[in-house]
Write a protein that holds these residues in place. Structure first.
Motif, PDB file in Angstrom:
ATOM      1  N   TYR A   1      15.603  11.197   1.465  1.00 39.60           N
ATOM      2  CA  TYR A   1      16.790  12.005   1.711  1.00 39.60           C
ATOM      3  C   TYR A   1      16.424  13.204   2.580  1.00 39.60           C
ATOM      4  N   ASN A   2      17.442  13.764   3.205  1.00 36.86           N
ATOM      5  CA  ASN A   2      17.288  14.987   3.971  1.00 36.86           C
ATOM      6  C   ASN A   2      17.705  16.132   3.048  1.00 36.86           C
ATOM      7  N   PRO A   3      16.779  17.019   2.685  1.00 46.28           N
ATOM      8  CA  PRO A   3      17.108  18.076   1.728  1.00 46.28           C
ATOM      9  C   PRO A   3      18.195  19.037   2.219  1.00 46.28           C
ATOM     10  N   LYS A   4      18.432  19.076   3.537  1.00 45.80           N
ATOM     11  CA  LYS A   4      19.475  19.959   4.073  1.00 45.80           C
ATOM     12  C   LYS A   4      20.873  19.400   3.847  1.00 45.80           C
ATOM     13  N   THR A   5      20.960  18.067   3.711  1.00 45.77           N
ATOM     14  CA  THR A   5      22.289  17.451   3.590  1.00 45.77           C
ATOM     15  C   THR A   5      22.512  16.722   2.265  1.00 45.77           C
ATOM     16  N   ALA A   6      21.460  16.389   1.546  1.00 43.12           N
ATOM     17  CA  ALA A   6      21.601  15.627   0.294  1.00 43.12           C
ATOM     18  C   ALA A   6      22.214  16.499  -0.795  1.00 43.12           C
ATOM     19  N   LYS A   7      23.227  15.955  -1.455  1.00 42.53           N
ATOM     20  CA  LYS A   7      23.911  16.704  -2.508  1.00 42.53           C
ATOM     21  C   LYS A   7      23.578  16.179  -3.902  1.00 42.53           C
ATOM     22  N   SER A   8      22.980  15.015  -3.987  1.00 41.31           N
ATOM     23  CA  SER A   8      22.715  14.371  -5.273  1.00 41.31           C
ATOM     24  C   SER A   8      21.566  15.051  -6.028  1.00 41.31           C
ATOM     25  N   GLN A   9      21.897  15.626  -7.174  1.00 46.13           N
ATOM     26  CA  GLN A   9      20.855  16.234  -8.020  1.00 46.13           C
ATOM     27  C   GLN A   9      19.970  15.146  -8.628  1.00 46.13           C
ATOM     28  N   TRP A  10      20.561  13.981  -8.877  1.00 44.70           N
ATOM     29  CA  TRP A  10      19.790  12.859  -9.422  1.00 44.70           C
ATOM     30  C   TRP A  10      18.678  12.489  -8.441  1.00 44.70           C
ATOM     31  N   LEU A  11      19.032  12.374  -7.167  1.00 49.69           N
ATOM     32  CA  LEU A  11      18.050  12.021  -6.141  1.00 49.69           C
ATOM     33  C   LEU A  11      16.991  13.109  -6.011  1.00 49.69           C
ATOM     34  N   ARG A  12      17.416  14.358  -6.049  1.00 51.29           N
ATOM     35  CA  ARG A  12      16.482  15.479  -5.937  1.00 51.29           C
ATOM     36  C   ARG A  12      15.546  15.576  -7.144  1.00 51.29           C
ATOM     37  N   SER A  13      15.931  14.937  -8.252  1.00 51.88           N
ATOM     38  CA  SER A  13      15.100  14.999  -9.464  1.00 51.88           C
ATOM     39  C   SER A  13      13.954  13.981  -9.446  1.00 51.88           C
ATOM     40  N   LYS A  14      13.974  13.073  -8.477  1.00 49.46           N
ATOM     41  CA  LYS A  14      12.937  12.035  -8.392  1.00 49.46           C
ATOM     42  C   LYS A  14      11.604  12.637  -7.943  1.00 49.46           C
ATOM     43  N   GLN A  15      10.510  11.999  -8.351  1.00 47.21           N
ATOM     44  CA  GLN A  15       9.165  12.459  -7.999  1.00 47.21           C
ATOM     45  C   GLN A  15       8.929  12.307  -6.503  1.00 47.21           C
ATOM     46  N   VAL A  16       8.618  13.406  -5.837  1.00 45.68           N
ATOM     47  CA  VAL A  16       8.364  13.391  -4.393  1.00 45.68           C
ATOM     48  C   VAL A  16       7.013  12.728  -4.131  1.00 45.68           C
ATOM     49  N   THR A  17       7.014  11.790  -3.181  1.00 45.88           N
ATOM     50  CA  THR A  17       5.770  11.109  -2.812  1.00 45.88           C
ATOM     51  C   THR A  17       5.187  11.677  -1.521  1.00 45.88           C
ATOM     52  N   ILE A  18       6.067  12.043  -0.576  1.00 45.18           N
ATOM     53  CA  ILE A  18       5.604  12.598   0.706  1.00 45.18           C
ATOM     54  C   ILE A  18       6.812  13.196   1.437  1.00 45.18           C
ATOM     55  N   VAL A  19       6.547  14.150   2.289  1.00 43.68           N
ATOM     56  CA  VAL A  19       7.571  14.715   3.165  1.00 43.68           C
ATOM     57  C   VAL A  19       7.125  14.456   4.602  1.00 43.68           C
ATOM     58  N   ILE A  20       8.012  13.809   5.392  1.00 44.37           N
ATOM     59  CA  ILE A  20       7.718  13.525   6.797  1.00 44.37           C
ATOM     60  C   ILE A  20       8.927  13.959   7.609  1.00 44.37           C
ATOM     61  N   GLY A  21       8.711  14.856   8.531  1.00 42.66           N
ATOM     62  CA  GLY A  21       9.814  15.348   9.346  1.00 42.66           C
ATOM     63  C   GLY A  21      10.887  15.958   8.480  1.00 42.66           C
ATOM     64  N   ASN A  22      12.127  15.504   8.663  1.00 45.27           N
ATOM     65  CA  ASN A  22      13.273  16.027   7.903  1.00 45.27           C
ATOM     66  C   ASN A  22      13.559  15.218   6.639  1.00 45.27           C
ATOM     67  N   HIS A  23      12.717  14.260   6.303  1.00 46.15           N
ATOM     68  CA  HIS A  23      12.960  13.414   5.134  1.00 46.15           C
ATOM     69  C   HIS A  23      11.969  13.674   4.013  1.00 46.15           C
ATOM     70  N   VAL A  24      12.519  13.693   2.810  1.00 47.17           N
ATOM     71  CA  VAL A  24      11.707  13.739   1.589  1.00 47.17           C
ATOM     72  C   VAL A  24      11.726  12.318   1.039  1.00 47.17           C
TER      73      VAL A  24
ATOM     74  N   LEU B   1       0.858  -1.183   0.000  1.00 48.41           N
ATOM     75  CA  LEU B   1       0.000   0.000   0.000  1.00 48.41           C
ATOM     76  C   LEU B   1       0.898   1.238   0.000  1.00 48.41           C
ATOM     77  N   GLY B   2       0.330   2.396  -0.215  1.00 50.30           N
ATOM     78  CA  GLY B   2       1.122   3.618  -0.126  1.00 50.30           C
ATOM     79  C   GLY B   2       1.517   4.160  -1.481  1.00 50.30           C
ATOM     80  N   ASN B   3       2.494   5.038  -1.446  1.00 49.60           N
ATOM     81  CA  ASN B   3       2.876   5.794  -2.641  1.00 49.60           C
ATOM     82  C   ASN B   3       4.028   5.197  -3.431  1.00 49.60           C
TER      83      ASN B   3
END
Length: 197
Positions: free
Chosen positions: A171-194, A163-165
């Protein structure tokens, strides 16, 4: 002679089919429904996916009758639960409970996805480009014991499996440096994690 070969082949096929069916049945537990139980509570008690519990029992509705028997498929081993709980503890320390469940769900989604290894251990210890997929494996935090909440998060993730998305990354957007990872479709944001897929 052809009839004899055909008969022998049919016998081998039948025997193989019987062993496969017996093996599948051996990997299930039989549960008798008690007053007040639901498919959800049973799936949670056994740590199996609600979707899988319904599929194994050909259930299209949530209706249960007291005394009815259900086949409950085996879930992951205690060692795999411990490893997953240790990863959740290390990755999501200080995060809300829902975030811990989501981290465990990412691992389970990867196990079920064709682009990733087929076991929890292989997913957690997967390497790419000389680095492990999860920071706690790289820095040794995976070896520290998990707390009770991490184990509860694993059980919850197992019950919700399928079940779910469909999150495959976090990843933590404050510390993640990977543009590849940041380019992925966001499913949900919980706390400090995307979470993303």
């Amino acid at each position: 002679m052809k009839k004899l070969k055909a008969l022998a082949l049919a016998s081998v096929c039948f025997t193989t089919m019987m062993f496969t069916q017996q093996e599948a049945e051996a990997k299930t537990t039989v549960h008798t429904v008690r007053q007040g139980e639901t498919l959800w509570t049973i799936s949670k008690d056994y740590g199996v996916s609600l979707v899988e519990l319904k599929r194994v029992n050909n259930k299209r509705s949530d209706l249960l009758l007291v005394g009815q028997t259900l086949r409950v498929p085996d879930t992951i081993s205690a060692a795999e639960k411990d490893l997953l709980a240790r990863l959740v503890h290390a990755e999501a320390k200080g995060e809300p409970f829902a975030g811990k469940v989501a981290v465990a769900t990412v691992v389970l989604n990867r196990v079920d996805h064709p682009d990733f290894p087929n076991t929890i251990k292989e997913v957690i210890y997967e390497r790419s480009g000389g680095h492990y997929a999860f920071t706690p494996v790289q820095n040794g935090e995976i070896n520290k014991p998990a707390d009770r909440e991490a184990y509860r998060a694993v059980e919850e993730a197992l019950a919700f499996r399928g079940l779910g998305n469909g999150s495959l990354y976090f990843y933590n957007p404050k510390t993640a440096k990977s543009q590849w990872l940041r380019s992925k479709q966001v499913t949900i944001v919980i706390g400090n994690h995307v979470f993303a897929k």
